[in-house]
Write a protein that holds these residues in place. Structure first.
Motif, PDB file in Angstrom:
ATOM      1  N   LYS A 167       0.844  -1.182   0.000  1.00  6.71           N
ATOM      2  CA  LYS A 167       0.000   0.000   0.000  1.00  6.71           C
ATOM      3  C   LYS A 167       0.885   1.239   0.000  1.00  6.71           C
ATOM      4  N   ALA A 168       0.330   2.360  -0.484  1.00  3.58           N
ATOM      5  CA  ALA A 168       1.169   3.551  -0.610  1.00  3.58           C
ATOM      6  C   ALA A 168       0.365   4.836  -0.519  1.00  3.58           C
ATOM      7  N   ILE A 169       1.055   5.875  -0.054  1.00  2.00           N
ATOM      8  CA  ILE A 169       0.593   7.257  -0.101  1.00  2.00           C
ATOM      9  C   ILE A 169       1.431   7.946  -1.165  1.00  2.00           C
ATOM     10  N   VAL A 170       0.789   8.557  -2.143  1.00  2.00           N
ATOM     11  CA  VAL A 170       1.511   9.248  -3.214  1.00  2.00           C
ATOM     12  C   VAL A 170       1.318  10.752  -3.044  1.00  2.00           C
ATOM     13  N   ILE A 171       2.414  11.461  -2.782  1.00  4.64           N
ATOM     14  CA  ILE A 171       2.385  12.921  -2.682  1.00  4.64           C
ATOM     15  C   ILE A 171       3.003  13.465  -3.966  1.00  4.64           C
ATOM     16  N   SER A 172       2.314  14.367  -4.645  1.00  3.20           N
ATOM     17  CA  SER A 172       2.763  14.757  -5.982  1.00  3.20           C
ATOM     18  C   SER A 172       2.637  16.255  -6.228  1.00  3.20           C
ATOM     19  N   ALA A 173       3.387  16.703  -7.240  1.00  7.39           N
ATOM     20  CA  ALA A 173       3.280  18.065  -7.776  1.00  7.39           C
ATOM     21  C   ALA A 173       3.889  18.035  -9.167  1.00  7.39           C
ATOM     22  N   HIS A 174       3.351  18.807 -10.089  1.00  8.36           N
ATOM     23  CA  HIS A 174       3.933  18.830 -11.437  1.00  8.36           C
ATOM     24  C   HIS A 174       4.977  19.927 -11.531  1.00  8.36           C
ATOM     25  N   PHE A 175       6.059  19.649 -12.287  1.00  7.41           N
ATOM     26  CA  PHE A 175       7.157  20.608 -12.387  1.00  7.41           C
ATOM     27  C   PHE A 175       7.240  21.290 -13.748  1.00  7.41           C
ATOM     28  N   ASP A 176       6.375  20.953 -14.683  1.00  6.94           N
ATOM     29  CA  ASP A 176       6.395  21.617 -15.985  1.00  6.94           C
ATOM     30  C   ASP A 176       5.571  22.900 -15.933  1.00  6.94           C
ATOM     31  N   HIS A 177       5.789  23.760 -16.928  1.00  5.15           N
ATOM     32  CA  HIS A 177       4.997  24.976 -17.027  1.00  5.15           C
ATOM     33  C   HIS A 177       4.774  25.294 -18.502  1.00  5.15           C
ATOM     34  N   VAL A 178       4.397  26.515 -18.806  1.00  2.00           N
ATOM     35  CA  VAL A 178       4.006  26.860 -20.173  1.00  2.00           C
ATOM     36  C   VAL A 178       4.713  28.129 -20.626  1.00  2.00           C
ATOM     37  N   THR A 179       4.722  28.315 -21.923  1.00  2.00           N
ATOM     38  CA  THR A 179       4.982  29.627 -22.511  1.00  2.00           C
ATOM     39  C   THR A 179       3.664  30.126 -23.094  1.00  2.00           C
ATOM     40  N   VAL A 180       3.587  31.410 -23.313  1.00  2.41           N
ATOM     41  CA  VAL A 180       2.357  32.003 -23.851  1.00  2.41           C
ATOM     42  C   VAL A 180       2.635  32.539 -25.245  1.00  2.41           C
ATOM     43  N   ARG A 181       1.839  32.099 -26.191  1.00  2.00           N
ATOM     44  CA  ARG A 181       1.968  32.545 -27.572  1.00  2.00           C
ATOM     45  C   ARG A 181       0.865  33.560 -27.871  1.00  2.00           C
ATOM     46  N   LYS A 182       1.275  34.717 -28.382  1.00  2.00           N
ATOM     47  CA  LYS A 182       0.315  35.771 -28.682  1.00  2.00           C
ATOM     48  C   LYS A 182       0.421  36.178 -30.141  1.00  2.00           C
ATOM     49  N   LYS A 183      -0.714  36.403 -30.758  1.00  2.00           N
ATOM     50  CA  LYS A 183      -0.733  36.861 -32.132  1.00  2.00           C
ATOM     51  C   LYS A 183      -0.467  38.362 -32.172  1.00  2.00           C
ATOM     52  N   ASN A 184       0.462  38.755 -33.017  1.00  2.00           N
ATOM     53  CA  ASN A 184       0.775  40.166 -33.188  1.00  2.00           C
ATOM     54  C   ASN A 184      -0.202  40.784 -34.187  1.00  2.00           C
ATOM     55  N   GLU A 185      -1.000  41.711 -33.723  1.00  2.00           N
ATOM     56  CA  GLU A 185      -2.027  42.300 -34.578  1.00  2.00           C
ATOM     57  C   GLU A 185      -1.418  43.200 -35.657  1.00  2.00           C
ATOM     58  N   GLU A 186      -0.266  43.807 -35.362  1.00  2.00           N
ATOM     59  CA  GLU A 186       0.319  44.742 -36.313  1.00  2.00           C
ATOM     60  C   GLU A 186       1.564  44.138 -36.939  1.00  2.00           C
ATOM     61  N   ALA A 187       1.426  42.958 -37.511  1.00  2.00           N
ATOM     62  CA  ALA A 187       2.574  42.292 -38.127  1.00  2.00           C
ATOM     63  C   ALA A 187       2.900  42.931 -39.467  1.00  2.00           C
ATOM     64  N   ALA A 188       4.190  42.937 -39.773  1.00  2.00           N
ATOM     65  CA  ALA A 188       4.620  43.540 -41.040  1.00  2.00           C
ATOM     66  C   ALA A 188       4.273  42.656 -42.225  1.00  2.00           C
ATOM     67  N   SER A 189       4.212  41.365 -42.001  1.00  2.00           N
ATOM     68  CA  SER A 189       3.846  40.439 -43.067  1.00  2.00           C
ATOM     69  C   SER A 189       3.104  39.269 -42.457  1.00  2.00           C
ATOM     70  N   ASN A 190       2.833  38.263 -43.268  1.00  2.00           N
ATOM     71  CA  ASN A 190       2.073  37.128 -42.787  1.00  2.00           C
ATOM     72  C   ASN A 190       2.933  35.941 -42.368  1.00  2.00           C
ATOM     73  N   THR A 191       4.238  36.136 -42.248  1.00  2.00           N
ATOM     74  CA  THR A 191       5.093  35.024 -41.831  1.00  2.00           C
ATOM     75  C   THR A 191       4.806  34.667 -40.386  1.00  2.00           C
ATOM     76  N   ASP A 192       4.942  33.375 -40.061  1.00  2.00           N
ATOM     77  CA  ASP A 192       4.634  32.904 -38.708  1.00  2.00           C
ATOM     78  C   ASP A 192       5.471  33.616 -37.659  1.00  2.00           C
ATOM     79  N   SER A 193       6.769  33.819 -37.941  1.00  2.00           N
ATOM     80  CA  SER A 193       7.654  34.418 -36.946  1.00  2.00           C
ATOM     81  C   SER A 193       7.242  35.839 -36.601  1.00  2.00           C
ATOM     82  N   GLN A 194       6.595  36.531 -37.543  1.00  2.00           N
ATOM     83  CA  GLN A 194       6.186  37.896 -37.270  1.00  2.00           C
ATOM     84  C   GLN A 194       4.755  37.970 -36.743  1.00  2.00           C
ATOM     85  N   GLN A 195       3.975  36.942 -37.001  1.00  2.00           N
ATOM     86  CA  GLN A 195       2.589  36.947 -36.567  1.00  2.00           C
ATOM     87  C   GLN A 195       2.440  36.527 -35.105  1.00  2.00           C
ATOM     88  N   VAL A 196       3.404  35.749 -34.569  1.00  2.00           N
ATOM     89  CA  VAL A 196       3.271  35.189 -33.243  1.00  2.00           C
ATOM     90  C   VAL A 196       4.482  35.556 -32.396  1.00  2.00           C
TER      91      VAL A 196
END
Length: 359
Positions: free
Chosen positions: A145-174
């Motif tokens: 039998k066991a007691i499992v104590i846990s927590a996650h160590f991963d996290h996130v980055t946030v991707r935002k769309k650039n409304e005023e992009a100079a062109s439609n390339t992905d690198s400039q849009q996000v």
């Protein structure tokens, strides 16, 4: 993508782990790099750079330019397999590298390898991708039998769309911004690690009745991948177990722990935990975890991987987090360190008080 063989980077990296190496323009002291030695790819840590002087005494103490360096990543200092003279000046455009397992690693201390040239460097190790989780255990008298104590160590980055992009390339849009993740979930990992230390000390002379497992789960943000994998692999190992999962605690303010349960199989676990919160004077609110201002539950965590396999589980998480997590506000400025410590003490008290129960 590289698989680690051998123990030269232990305890930082162990044999069988899989890591990602990326090309980097700037190599600095402390970086772990993949380097070519003949037709073999080695993984070592950079200790000194071009033109610097390195000295290692008979006990393995390392000085760079006559100053001792902090090496909290090694278990023990050792001169190891060295056949070069110290102090040693690193050649120009080269780096002096060693393994963290100083007693056994063959590295720049040996003339066979020597200083590492830029052409030898394949890349910097930036990420471990396997194993998914990091697990530790205090073995009990009854390991069925066991007691499992846990927590996650991963996290996130946030991707935002650039409304005023100079062109439609992905690198400039996000645009991609990094979130510190102080609350989600460095706070939970802190409680996990500190409670593990206290419980290991408490049970140093006498085993607990059952196994106590400490699980740092990866890939929670991608759909509870680490915890689902853990439950799938170990559910047949134990006749019975339950889980306490820590996710998002220690936010400054008036919000308490969210302790309203919605799982009948976990009610006794919640009742006993609330009793300890009362005894330890830790503030809580009778609301569900991850409830937004409109009263809807909008999040989950790794405790659900246990519930899906009909095991009791409890999530230790604070109310009022939904407007903080995954935003730039999730940083150290909103962390209440004393509250995190209080929650850790309550968790430790609960385990000791109820270590003979499986819910």
């Amino acid at each position: 993508v590289l698989e680690i063989y051998g123990s030269s980077l232990s305890p930082t990296l162990e044999s069988g782990q899989i890591v990602v190496s990326l090309k980097k323009k700037n190599i600095k002291q402390g970086d772990i790099i993949a380097l070519w030695q003949g037709n073999k790819l080695l993984v070592k840590r950079v200790i000194a750079g071009p033109g610097q002087y390195i000295d290692i005494d008979v006990n393995g103490k390392v000085l760079v330019d006559n100053k001792p360096i902090n090496e909290d990543y090694i278990d023990a200092a050792s001169l190891g397999n060295s056949d070069i003279n110290f102090p040693h000046q690193v050649e120009e455009s080269r780096w002096f590298c060693m393994g963290d397992n100083r007693d056994t690693s063959i590295d720049s201390r040996s003339a066979v390898i020597g200083d590492v040239s830029k052409d030898q460097i394949e890349g910097q190790v930036v990420l471990r991708i396997w194993p998914l989780n990091v697990i530790g255990v205090i073995k009990g008298e009854d390991s069925s039998k066991a007691i499992v104590i846990s927590a996650h160590f991963d996290h996130v980055t946030v991707r935002k769309k650039n409304e005023e992009a100079a062109s439609n390339t992905d690198s400039q849009q996000v645009s991609v911004s990094k979130i510190e993740g102080a609350i989600d979930n460095a706070s939970g990992v802190a409680v996990l690690l500190e409670s593990a230390k206290e419980l290991a000390n408490y049970y140093s002379d006498e085993k607990p009745p059952y196994d106590i497992i400490f699980a740092a789960f990866n890939a929670e943000e991608l759909g509870l991948i680490g915890s689902r994998k853990f439950v799938s692999e170990f559910k047949e190992t134990y006749d019975d177990w339950y889980n306490i999962n820590i996710d998002c605690v220690g936010v400054k303010g008036n919000e308490g722990l969210a302790v309203k349960n919605n799982d009948p199989a976990s009610q006794e676990l919640y009742d006993d935990f609330i009793e300890v919160l009362d005894e330890d004077d830790v503030y809580y609110e009778m609301v569900p975890y991850a409830m937004n201002e409109e009263g809807a539950v909008v999040g989950s965590s790794d405790h659900m991987s246990f519930r899906r396999e009909n095991a009791a589980s409890l999530v230790i998480g604070q109310d009022g987090i939904t407007g903080v997590v995954h935003t730039d506000d999730d940083n150290m400025s909103i962390v209440d360190v004393e509250l995190i410590d209080d929650i850790k003490e309550a968790l430790v008290d609960f385990i000791i008080k109820n270590d003979n129960k499986i819910y």
